[in-house]
Enzyme design. Structure first.
Site, short mmCIF file in Angstrom:
data_model
loop_
_atom_site.label_atom_id
_atom_site.label_comp_id
_atom_site.label_asym_id
_atom_site.label_seq_id
_atom_site.Cartn_x
_atom_site.Cartn_y
_atom_site.Cartn_z
N HIS A 102 0.87 -1.19 0.11
CA HIS A 102 -0.14 0.06 -0.02
C HIS A 102 1.08 1.25 0.00
O HIS A 102 1.02 2.08 -0.89
CB HIS A 102 -0.83 0.01 1.30
N HIS B 258 -1.78 1.03 7.84
CA HIS B 258 -3.55 0.96 7.81
C HIS B 258 -3.98 -0.32 7.83
O HIS B 258 -5.11 -0.62 7.24
CB HIS B 258 -3.72 1.70 6.31
FE1 FES Z 1 0.45 -0.73 4.86
FE2 FES Z 1 -1.18 1.34 4.39
S1 FES Z 1 0.76 1.13 4.33
S2 FES Z 1 -1.77 -0.65 4.77
#
Ligand code: FES
Length: 172
Positions: free
Chosen positions: A102, A121
């Site tokens: 992500h 997140h």
């Molecule tokens: Fe891992 Fe956003 S950086 S879920």
């Protein structure tokens, strides 16, 4: 008679149009030299790096590694059961990037459910299922390093199945 002539003319024009469309379709599948060169550049030869030996691993205890270079941290795991992409005598050794797909936060391993977890997140990835995402914001699975084991029990990484976070291609 007149009608038949019109129909024949229409059919000939239809056939000619179809042939031209087919020729166009064929033409678009032929690559120019520039396209062929660009495609060749996209094919990356990944290094073959020794990560550890079978004797270094303990079931369900992650070992920190990096691949294909020091800027790409990862984890080497012996999961105790045969799994997707697993190597070694028990088919249970796998390795993953620990950079979250992500936004690149560093993942941590949970021995309880054999997952890698993101503190950013809360994305979660299943180490027994090839790094499949099981929860969270990431939009693709975790990059799994491709492994092999030689007859001395040395474990090597020699490729990766997804783009490592932050890279435009898996090039060094
Ligand atoms: Fe891992 Fe956003 S950086 S879920």
């Amino acid at each position: 008679m007149k009608c038949k002539k019109l129909v024949d003319t229409g059919r000939r024009q239809f056939l000619r149009g179809s042939m031209m469309a087919t020729a166009g379709a064929v033409a678009t599948t032929v690559m120019t030299p520039e396209q062929a060169k660009a495609r060749a550049l996209a094919r990356v030869d990944m290094p073959v790096n020794r990560l550890a030996n079978l004797a270094d691993l303990t079931v369900n205890e992650p070992m920190d590694i990096s691949y294909p270079d020091d800027e790409s941290p990862g984890v080497l795991l012996k999961l105790g059961e045969p799994v997707e992409g697993g190597v070694g005598p028990d088919g249970d050794i796998v390795a993953f990037s620990v950079l979250c797909p992500h936004k690149g936060w560093m993942l941590s391993y949970s021995a309880e459910d054999k997952s890698l977890n993101c503190p950013g997140h809360h994305s979660r990835f299943d180490c027994e299922a090839g790094g499949q995402q099981i929860w969270g914001h990431a939009t693709n699975n975790l990059a799994q390093f491709l492994l092999s084991v030689d007859d001395k029990g040395d474990i090597y990484a020699n490729g990766v199945d997804e783009l490592i976070y932050g890279r435009l291609s898996n090039v060094l």
